[in-house]
Enzyme design. Structure first.
Site, mmCIF file in Angstrom:
data_model
loop_
_atom_site.group_PDB
_atom_site.id
_atom_site.type_symbol
_atom_site.label_atom_id
_atom_site.label_comp_id
_atom_site.label_asym_id
_atom_site.label_seq_id
_atom_site.Cartn_x
_atom_site.Cartn_y
_atom_site.Cartn_z
ATOM 1 N N ASP A 10 51.475 46.544 37.132
ATOM 2 C CA ASP A 10 51.320 47.221 38.424
ATOM 3 C C ASP A 10 52.531 46.845 39.277
ATOM 4 O OD1 ASP A 10 50.048 48.578 40.634
ATOM 5 O OD2 ASP A 10 49.446 46.637 41.433
ATOM 6 N N SER A 11 52.647 47.501 40.433
ATOM 7 C CA SER A 11 53.732 47.144 41.345
ATOM 8 C C SER A 11 53.481 45.777 41.989
ATOM 9 C CB SER A 11 53.834 48.208 42.443
ATOM 10 O OG SER A 11 52.610 48.271 43.141
ATOM 11 N N CYS A 73 48.375 51.125 37.598
ATOM 12 C CA CYS A 73 48.943 51.572 38.876
ATOM 13 C C CYS A 73 48.863 53.103 38.889
ATOM 14 C CB CYS A 73 50.395 51.108 38.934
ATOM 15 S SG CYS A 73 51.337 51.788 40.301
ATOM 16 N N GLU A 152 48.829 43.284 49.848
ATOM 17 C CA GLU A 152 49.853 42.350 49.330
ATOM 18 C C GLU A 152 50.036 41.154 50.276
ATOM 19 O OE1 GLU A 152 51.842 42.317 46.454
ATOM 20 O OE2 GLU A 152 50.690 43.998 45.646
ATOM 21 N N CYS A 184 44.259 54.187 44.173
ATOM 22 C CA CYS A 184 45.332 53.191 44.159
ATOM 23 C C CYS A 184 44.649 51.904 43.738
ATOM 24 C CB CYS A 184 45.942 53.056 45.558
ATOM 25 S SG CYS A 184 47.088 51.657 45.686
ATOM 26 N N HIS A 186 45.219 48.977 44.327
ATOM 27 C CA HIS A 186 45.105 47.957 45.375
ATOM 28 C C HIS A 186 43.818 48.131 46.200
ATOM 29 C CE1 HIS A 186 49.354 47.171 44.610
ATOM 30 N NE2 HIS A 186 49.332 46.178 45.471
HETATM 31 N N1 DGL Z 1 48.663 49.838 43.024
HETATM 32 C C1 DGL Z 1 49.490 50.950 42.954
HETATM 33 C C2 DGL Z 1 48.779 52.258 42.786
HETATM 34 O O1 DGL Z 1 47.736 52.261 42.183
HETATM 35 C C3 DGL Z 1 50.788 50.988 43.660
HETATM 36 C C4 DGL Z 1 50.844 50.790 45.111
HETATM 37 C C5 DGL Z 1 52.276 50.758 45.571
HETATM 38 O O2 DGL Z 1 53.046 49.990 45.005
HETATM 39 O O3 DGL Z 1 52.616 51.525 46.483
HETATM 40 O O4 DGL Z 1 49.235 53.283 43.199
#
Ligand code: DGL
Length: 270
Positions: A10-11, A73, A152, A184, A186
């Site tokens: 993931d990011s 992600c 984050e 997302c 996150h």
């Molecule tokens: N967790 C990620 C997603 O599902 C990326 C969020 C990001 O880096 O902007 O999109």
């Protein structure tokens, strides 16, 4: 049987929501997680850049001898899944199709809301797939770019998080969405607060569980499950901020994580 690890990326820390479900479902598999904490967020970056970052991480994980790649992600799944599949012989799984499956199962009569990064919402990945499967279901989609930094920065229980949710979700309440896709990885970390905002009246859907099920299916179909019977090993790599990652990850997983910092000069490679 194949005892090599599964690579998950993931990011940043959001992919841990997928990691956790994979761990629950596949306790004996070795797992390697990569969080690109040096370059998060991906959601505001261009298609080319997200594809390049994803390809770099896939190469790194391939060097770690993984047997499969899980793009935990939504942004990278929306923008880079197709290209990654053509660049590797390993099986690659994204989170969008599992997310859409989970949504269709739980959606009811709608309307259904989708929240994600700018890139995911602009890609139309969820909107298109849902309308192909349930063309009469009304979809209301909105990008929520402030939510990733909130997570984050470990501000999940702060007033800033509440204010951001009020700003982004007010319209979904007005439109009385029956379910909301957290598109997302996150966002499930904000689930309690989102539930509080909707007073528990809106079903929250995320792709983590369905993705883990798909991972298990692929391992079985290709006969590449581990033969191990002891608990699987876990290795975490991040591209920066090891300690901040380790703190949030330990909180979320409920156990300390052994961190390794993957230090690599992405830009200055010879
Ligand atoms: N967790 C990620 C997603 O599902 C990326 C969020 C990001 O880096 O902007 O999109």
């Amino acid at each position: 049987m194949d005892n090599r690890p599964i690579g998950i990326f993931d990011s940043g820390i959001g992919g841990l929501t997928v990691f956790k479900e994979i761990r629950n479902l596949l306790p004996h598999e070795d797992l390697i997680y990569f969080g690109d904490t040096a370059r998060v967020p991906y959601g505001s970056k261009s298609v080319q850049v997200v594809r390049r970052f994803s390809a770099e991480i896939a190469s790194f994980l391939t060097l770690q001898n993984v047997k499969m790649l899980v793009i935990a992600c939504n942004t990278a799944s929306a923008l880079a899944l197709g290209t990654l599949k053509t660049e590797t012989s390993l099986p690659v799984i994204g989170v969008i199709d599992p997310g859409v499956r989970a949504a269709i199962k739980g959606a009811g009569e709608g309307p259904i809301g989708v929240i994600g990064t700018r890139a995911t919402i602009a890609s139309g990945a969820y909107q298109d797939r849902i309308s192909r499967l349930r063309c009469n279901l009304r979809v209301v989609a909105r990008a929520c770019p402030l939510l990733v930094p909130v997570v984050e920065e470990n501000l999940m229980h702060s007033d800033i998080a509440r204010m951001a949710l009020e700003m982004y979700l007010g319209d979904f309440k007005k439109q009385q969405v029956s379910s909301l896709i957290l598109a997302c990885t996150h966002y499930p970390l904000l689930k309690d607060l989102i539930n509080e905002f909707f007073e528990g009246k809106t079903l929250l859907i995320d792709s983590a569980r369905e993705t883990a099920i798909e991972v298990r299916e692929v391992l079985q179909a290709r006969r590449i499950n581990t033969a191990a019977t002891q608990a699987g090993r876990e290795t975490f790599f991040v591209s920066d901020s090891t300690e901040a990652f380790a703190d949030i990850a330990a909180d979320f997983l409920g156990r300390p994580v052994a961190g390794e910092c993957f230090l690599h000069s992405w830009q200055n490679e010879p």
